[in-house]
Scaffold this motif. Structure first.
Motif, short mmCIF file in Angstrom:
data_model
loop_
_atom_site.label_atom_id
_atom_site.label_comp_id
_atom_site.label_asym_id
_atom_site.label_seq_id
_atom_site.Cartn_x
_atom_site.Cartn_y
_atom_site.Cartn_z
N PHE A 106 5.28 9.85 -23.31
CA PHE A 106 5.65 10.15 -21.92
C PHE A 106 6.01 11.64 -21.79
O PHE A 106 6.90 12.01 -21.03
CB PHE A 106 6.86 9.31 -21.46
N ASN A 147 3.92 4.49 -5.27
CA ASN A 147 5.09 4.55 -6.14
C ASN A 147 6.42 4.51 -5.38
O ASN A 147 7.20 5.46 -5.44
CB ASN A 147 5.04 5.80 -7.03
N GLY A 187 4.82 13.66 -12.94
CA GLY A 187 5.27 12.65 -13.89
C GLY A 187 6.29 11.71 -13.28
O GLY A 187 6.06 11.12 -12.23
N GLN A 188 7.45 11.59 -13.93
CA GLN A 188 8.47 10.67 -13.44
C GLN A 188 9.31 11.27 -12.32
O GLN A 188 10.13 10.58 -11.72
CB GLN A 188 9.38 10.26 -14.61
N ARG A 247 5.63 -4.03 -12.19
CA ARG A 247 6.47 -2.93 -12.68
C ARG A 247 7.64 -2.76 -11.71
O ARG A 247 7.58 -1.96 -10.78
CB ARG A 247 5.66 -1.64 -12.78
N LYS A 262 7.54 8.35 -4.34
CA LYS A 262 7.81 9.44 -5.28
C LYS A 262 7.11 10.74 -4.93
O LYS A 262 7.68 11.82 -5.09
CB LYS A 262 7.42 8.99 -6.70
N ILE A 284 6.88 -2.18 -20.98
CA ILE A 284 6.20 -1.23 -21.87
C ILE A 284 5.71 -2.02 -23.08
O ILE A 284 6.53 -2.55 -23.81
CB ILE A 284 7.13 -0.11 -22.37
N ASP A 324 6.04 -0.48 -8.76
CA ASP A 324 5.17 0.69 -8.83
C ASP A 324 3.78 0.42 -8.26
O ASP A 324 3.07 1.34 -7.86
CB ASP A 324 5.02 1.16 -10.29
N GLU A 325 3.39 -0.84 -8.25
CA GLU A 325 2.07 -1.19 -7.72
C GLU A 325 1.95 -0.86 -6.24
O GLU A 325 0.85 -0.81 -5.69
CB GLU A 325 1.78 -2.69 -7.94
N GLN A 368 7.64 -7.34 -18.33
CA GLN A 368 7.89 -7.09 -16.91
C GLN A 368 8.64 -8.28 -16.33
O GLN A 368 8.14 -9.41 -16.33
CB GLN A 368 6.57 -6.92 -16.17
N ASP A 422 0.81 -1.22 0.00
CA ASP A 422 0.00 0.00 0.00
C ASP A 422 0.84 1.27 0.00
O ASP A 422 0.43 2.31 0.52
CB ASP A 422 -0.98 0.02 1.18
N LEU A 423 2.05 1.19 -0.55
CA LEU A 423 2.86 2.39 -0.73
C LEU A 423 2.42 3.09 -2.01
O LEU A 423 1.73 2.50 -2.85
CB LEU A 423 4.35 2.01 -0.82
N ARG A 447 10.70 -1.44 -10.12
CA ARG A 447 11.30 -0.11 -10.17
C ARG A 447 12.71 -0.09 -9.61
O ARG A 447 13.57 0.65 -10.08
CB ARG A 447 10.42 0.86 -9.36
N ASP A 505 4.87 14.41 -20.53
CA ASP A 505 4.52 15.35 -19.46
C ASP A 505 5.76 15.98 -18.82
O ASP A 505 6.88 15.52 -19.02
CB ASP A 505 3.72 14.63 -18.37
#
Lengths: 430, 105
Positions: free
Chosen positions: A168, A47, A100-101, A403, A64, A366, A420-421, A375, A44-45, A405, A170
């Motif tokens: 991507f 990113n 964004g990133q 995903r 993030k 991707i 990322d989940e 993945q 439950d974090l 990271r 942004d």
């Protein structure tokens, strides 16, 4: 919670992937590696982006858009430094922002932490007139409940200010962000991105599209400038990068290895040498290219449609050895595909069996233009000289496809993976 | 006595049409899991630079997917979404919109 996944199922997965790819089989057998189990250490974090361990196993981690926290060996979590708009952190810094990133990315622990209690994070900040990425130096208190004494040792890593006409596209894109100390030379290495700005990678006056090598005060390592072209910023170690999100160091030689996101083709692993040019130069009207959307050719010749990755490579190589014959040649190119290579770490320890000493690299995945999403975590068996790859296997990751990271090895040798989940997993050999 | 038969036919047609138009959330879930979750996340709350879909109503979601299917640029990730939406049928879009709007708040 823990579970196992059999090697047999991995074999089927690899075979299926190879059929889909229609390319040389990238992954062979994983049967020489240990059987793995995994534990979800945090969930439950939002990113989660990076982790760094203290010697007793306490784990600093970043989210993030939230900030810096620490998971204690007993499993409790203390929230240390929150970003703009967060609550529940011991301290809050309103200038730290995300988009964004970009946001709070890498975290590192000083090699002399036992004496100086110093840690570092990489984050986007609004302090300067235009947003930049900064490397913050902080002191962690004895109780592991708060940080203090913030000093921004790097203040001028470029940040993408506005959206542009690119995939991507942004603000905050191509933001780099991994920071690691090299145990071999004691310097802090900082990876950055090109911001979708074609001028940055080959520019010696900008820290974008670079790997920096600095000391704890943010000053360039003295021999950086001996190796880079004249006039380069003395903090630059290597240049000509696209978007480097992973860096690790060879356990025997100390040589830095980075993972570099590819432009709709050719994710790369590169072995860095001081002053090296990674050969990325997406400027328009050069190397046979004309004008490009918003002056950045990085996804051309056809940035919004799928096409043969090999045709893309010929038009817009990630390592342009025709223009830059002395560019660092990639150690590995992900079979010409771009699948979001995000992080890397050398696995060490006899518990890893034949994987001891191999380079683990992670992929976000991707799925674009017919490329399989991909993945996974790969294990690269490097040649004796470290300049090429002898064999690649896919780790039979007991977490399932995610995903991935960040990959970090804990002091006891366990592998930790952030996805990322919202989870951070511990992956252990049986 | 044609009238009752006509009514019966009309009623059957109406029921059939309403069934055809009712979204199939289960089909939407299957599509979401295989095609959307890898970027938007298992709970549609967004990941990395991919936006959250949680809390969006079905009309908004359908409208966006229809725009992407038509090749219209909407936002910075259009290049990724247009190919993904290209082959969706009207039913696919309705099913996805129903599943996402009903399950992720």
């Amino acid at each position: 919670m823990s579970e196992k996944r059999s090697i047999q199922s991995l074999g089927a997965t690899i075979a299926a992937s190879a059929l889909i790819l229609g390319a040389p089989i990238a992954a062979h057998s994983a049967s020489d590696g240990p059987e793995l189990k995994h534990t979800t250490v945090l969930s439950d974090l939002e990113n989660p982006w990076d982790m760094a361990f203290l010697s007793d196993g306490a784990m600093l981690f970043t989210e993030k858009c939230k900030g810096l926290s620490i998971r204690l060996p007993n499993g409790n979590v203390n929230h240390l430094l929150g970003m703009n708009g967060t609550e529940g952190y011991a301290s809050t810094a309103d200038d730290l922002v995300c988009a964004g990133q970009a946001g709070m990315n890498g975290v590192a622990v000083d090699p002399d932490f036992a004496e100086n209690r110093t840690i570092y994070v990489y984050s986007a900040s609004t302090i300067s007139d235009l947003r930049t990425n900064r490397v913050l130096r902080l002191k962690l208190n004895e109780e592991l409940t708060d940080v203090s004494g913030r000093t921004d040792i790097v203040k001028d890593i470029p940040y993408k200010q506005e959206a542009t006409d690119h995939p991507f596209g942004d603000s905050g894109a191509h933001n780099g962000g991994r920071i690691r100390f090299n145990p071999d030379d004691g310097y802090l290495y900082v990876t950055t991105g090109d911001n979708h700005n074609s001028q940055l990678p080959q520019s010696g006056g900008s820290l974008g599209g670079k790997v920096l090598r600095i000391d704890a005060d943010g000053k360039g390592a003295p021999d950086n400038a001996d190796a880079t072209p004249e006039g380069f910023d003395p903090r630059i170690y290597t240049y000509g990068h696209r978007n480097v999100q992973g860096i690790t160091f060879h356990p025997e030689t100390g040589q830095p290895y980075v993972t570099e996101h590819g432009p709709w083709h050719s994710d790369e692993v590169n072995a860095l040498v001081a002053g090296g040019n990674s050969g990325w130069d997406p400027r328009p009207n050069m190397a046979g290219r004309g004008d490009c959307p918003d002056n950045y050719c990085g996804y051309m010749p056809n940035q919004n449609e799928g096409m043969d990755p090999d045709e893309r490579r010929k038009f817009m190589p990630i390592t342009d050895t025709a223009t830059y014959p002395d560019a660092m040649k990639p150690v590995w190119g992900n079979n010409g595909l771009s699948q979001g290579i995000s992080s890397g770490v050398f696995l060490t320890g006899e518990q890893w069996g034949d994987w001891n000493g191999q380079l683990a690299v992670s992929f976000l995945g991707i799925g674009f233009g017919g490329t399989p999403v991909g993945q996974r975590i790969n294990l690269l068996d490097l040649s004796e000289d470290g300049a090429s790859v002898r064999n690649v296997v896919e780790m039979p990751v007991p977490t399932g496809a995610m995903r991935y990271r960040s990959l970090v090895q804990a002091p006891n040798g366990d592998l930790y993976a952030a996805v990322d989940e919202g989870q951070i997993y511990r992956i252990q050999p049986q | 006595m044609k009238t009752p038969i006509l009514w019966a036919v009309a009623a059957v047609l109406a029921i059939g049409m309403s069934h055809a138009q009712a979204a199939d959330e289960s089909a939407g879930e299957t599509l979401y899991s295989s095609n959307c979750a890898q970027c938007h996340g298992p709970k549609a709350k967004g990941m990395a630079s991919f936006p959250s879909l949680a809390g969006r109503d079905a009309e908004y979601l359908s409208s966006r997917l229809e725009q992407y299917r038509a090749g219209e640029k909407v936002g910075a990730n259009s290049g990724l979404m247009i190919p993904n939406a290209k082959n969706l049928s009207d039913d696919d879009i309705a099913n996805l919109a129903a599943y996402i709007s009903s399950n992720f708040q």
